[in-house]
Scaffold this active site. Sequence first.
Site, PDB file in Angstrom:
ATOM      1  N   CYS A   2     -16.082  11.214 -44.130  1.00  0.00           N
ATOM      2  CA  CYS A   2     -16.742  10.100 -43.414  1.00  0.00           C
ATOM      3  C   CYS A   2     -16.022   9.675 -42.255  1.00  0.00           C
ATOM      4  O   CYS A   2     -15.082  10.073 -41.986  1.00  0.00           O
ATOM      5  CB  CYS A   2     -16.904   9.036 -44.657  1.00  0.00           C
ATOM      6  SG  CYS A   2     -17.485   9.712 -46.095  1.00  0.00           S
ATOM      7  N   ARG A  50     -21.215   7.642 -43.835  1.00  0.00           N
ATOM      8  CA  ARG A  50     -21.113   8.360 -45.163  1.00  0.00           C
ATOM      9  C   ARG A  50     -21.503   9.970 -44.946  1.00  0.00           C
ATOM     10  O   ARG A  50     -22.626  10.023 -44.712  1.00  0.00           O
ATOM     11  CB  ARG A  50     -21.869   7.815 -46.559  1.00  0.00           C
ATOM     12  CG  ARG A  50     -21.338   8.484 -47.655  1.00  0.00           C
ATOM     13  CD  ARG A  50     -21.974   7.907 -48.825  1.00  0.00           C
ATOM     14  NE  ARG A  50     -21.321   8.563 -50.155  1.00  0.00           N
ATOM     15  CZ  ARG A  50     -21.857   8.861 -51.076  1.00  0.00           C
ATOM     16  NH1 ARG A  50     -23.145   8.306 -51.119  1.00  0.00           N
ATOM     17  NH2 ARG A  50     -21.331   9.363 -51.874  1.00  0.00           N
ATOM     18  N   SER A  52     -22.237  12.509 -47.797  1.00  0.00           N
ATOM     19  CA  SER A  52     -22.295  12.541 -49.221  1.00  0.00           C
ATOM     20  C   SER A  52     -21.629  13.900 -49.858  1.00  0.00           C
ATOM     21  O   SER A  52     -22.418  14.817 -49.536  1.00  0.00           O
ATOM     22  CB  SER A  52     -23.583  12.346 -49.714  1.00  0.00           C
ATOM     23  OG  SER A  52     -24.094  11.211 -49.097  1.00  0.00           O
ATOM     24  N   ILE A  54     -19.246  13.489 -53.232  1.00  0.00           N
ATOM     25  CA  ILE A  54     -18.943  13.076 -54.440  1.00  0.00           C
ATOM     26  C   ILE A  54     -19.846  11.983 -55.083  1.00  0.00           C
ATOM     27  O   ILE A  54     -19.975  11.020 -54.004  1.00  0.00           O
ATOM     28  CB  ILE A  54     -17.748  12.722 -54.800  1.00  0.00           C
ATOM     29  CG1 ILE A  54     -16.611  14.022 -54.213  1.00  0.00           C
ATOM     30  CG2 ILE A  54     -17.247  12.373 -56.276  1.00  0.00           C
ATOM     31  CD1 ILE A  54     -16.814  15.266 -55.353  1.00  0.00           C
ATOM     32  N   GLY A 359      -7.396  27.503 -44.083  1.00  0.00           N
ATOM     33  CA  GLY A 359      -6.068  28.102 -44.661  1.00  0.00           C
ATOM     34  C   GLY A 359      -4.801  26.838 -43.972  1.00  0.00           C
ATOM     35  O   GLY A 359      -3.614  27.465 -43.827  1.00  0.00           O
TER      36      GLY A 359
END
Length: 632
Positions: A2, A50, A52, A54, A359
């Site tokens: 976000c 935001r 989204s 979670i 990574g």
Amino acid sequence: MCGFVGVLRNKYVEKTDLRKWDEALASIHHRGPDATGEYKDDWVQLGFKRLSIIDIEQGQQPLSYEGRYHIVFNGEIYNYVELRESLIKYGYSFQTNSDTEVIVALYAHMGQACVQALRGMFAFAIWDSVEEILFAARDPFGIKPFYYWESDERFIFSSEQKSIRHLTDDHELSKKSLQHYLTYQYVPEPFCLSTSILKLKPGYFLLKETNKKAVTKCFYHKMFSPKTDDFSVVVHKTRKVLEDSVEKHMRSDVPVGAFLSSGIDSTTMVALAKNHNPYLKTFTAGFEIEGYSEIDIAKESAEKLEVENIHKVITPEEFIKELRNIIWHMDEPVADPAAIPLYFIAKEASTHVKVVLSGEGADELFGGYNIYREPLSLKGINDLPNWLKAWLNKGSEILPDGMKGKSYLYRGTTPLEARYIGNAFIFSESEKMRMLTDYRPNQAYTEITRSLFREAISYGESSKMQYIDMHTWLPGDILVKADRMSMAHSLELRVPFLDKEVFEIASRIPDHMKIANGTTKFILREAVKDLIPDFILHRKKLGFPVPIRQWLRNELYDWAKDTINNSSTLGTIFNKSEITSLLEEHVTMKKDNSRKLWTILTFMVWYSIYEEAEMQNAKAEVVIQREYAFIN
């Protein structure tokens, strides 16, 4: 992932101009195109964009808790489920299933100490409307950005500098930061190219009370503490903590993919992630020039690991077309060519998933850069008497550049503290003196690393280099381009190696277990050798190879020449003759000046976007036309 912007006003100051506020919020729309939220009271104004990931239905921000606390948060907390359960036992209740509410409830419970309990990547700000205090924090590694600006009247903070630039005209170019940029290819934290904008350091929190200056304090300082554990024990602990970290990083309410190159780091991430998602999609970028593509090797790895691989071949024409957009999104010049493939592969991945694993961080934690083996090759000369080393050092100065042995003599007879500043060393002080119209000799590059070397005085040479990279190169280059290039396409990038629990294990590994058997990251290789193909396990590190050297001599030459000739920085910041000489030397193959040229060209393009007066209105209108429409 976000983005946020906020303004805290001191007493009797007029509220923020609505048009400027809307522009500031619109400028970070790419960080969170799914929803927009705002909160305001007599003192503070919070804006949020935001993405989204979670609790898609309920996790809106700014989020208010108990009517007193109001939070904006960028990142992911991977142990939020466990923290939530423990807070419920203390009597706290929750209206959402989001990690955001867990942070603010934890702050209500523990105050400033809440940051010690968080495991994840984060930058957040909590406004306590009762105490009238703003509390902000940034994760230990600096994965997520936090910028701020302060005057007697206002305190402004944001996920990206461009938002602050919309809200104040006070952002004069810092000559000191420019000199550091020309050495490092990025501006080392906590500084910016603006004299008045700062970055909150990784592992720090900030307190800002109304009518008082903001103060910052370290809550997590990353230090190495080697232990003499049995080799097999260290290998076992490394494997277990990586498995746990990847499992936590796979938590999501949307699909998760992974970047895949030809190296051990990304391949490890893919192999471990596949245990949680057998249908994992992987993404790879490359170029048409031989020796500059990891696609074939990545495809072979994907076949061995039985995962899907999607690849993108980048042409110089595409690159030129997107360059200004890339640098606009970068927010500040970072002259790392690896940002180019990262931008394009993030764009491709964003059409398939909303989250990717990557990574980053393995080299800094486990000792992966080839230069960390340098102390072994220099041992013979380091053991010579000091008087002889001093004589050889003077001799190295008079040898012609490029002569065989010159670099070896210099490195072997010059203390590490005087010559190592990280993975990139672009321009020397003498070169900057010739190049800049306003060179300042009292601002040498060593002022950035001096205190870090003091902190690492008891470490071995390899660990000293790791320590420098972990506190400069990692947050200043690696994580900046990772965040900006993924967020440019509203893609959340997660880095399981950069986890507190992983670092606790990695920090205890002694040098001889990292740099061993003629390779780097030896412990990591041993920990995952049954997971990844042999041709990856023993492959030398390449990074993201980018054909800048060839492009600047061919496809990009005309563009580079025009960019230099038309830049308003010539005569005001740079001496034209020095810059044009760099290009002509490179084109005629007298020298390989590609990294030097790329550092200059990146700055020139950035300067034309963010600093030239005639560009300011055009830039604002482009932002409004492209990303402002959603407000209406």
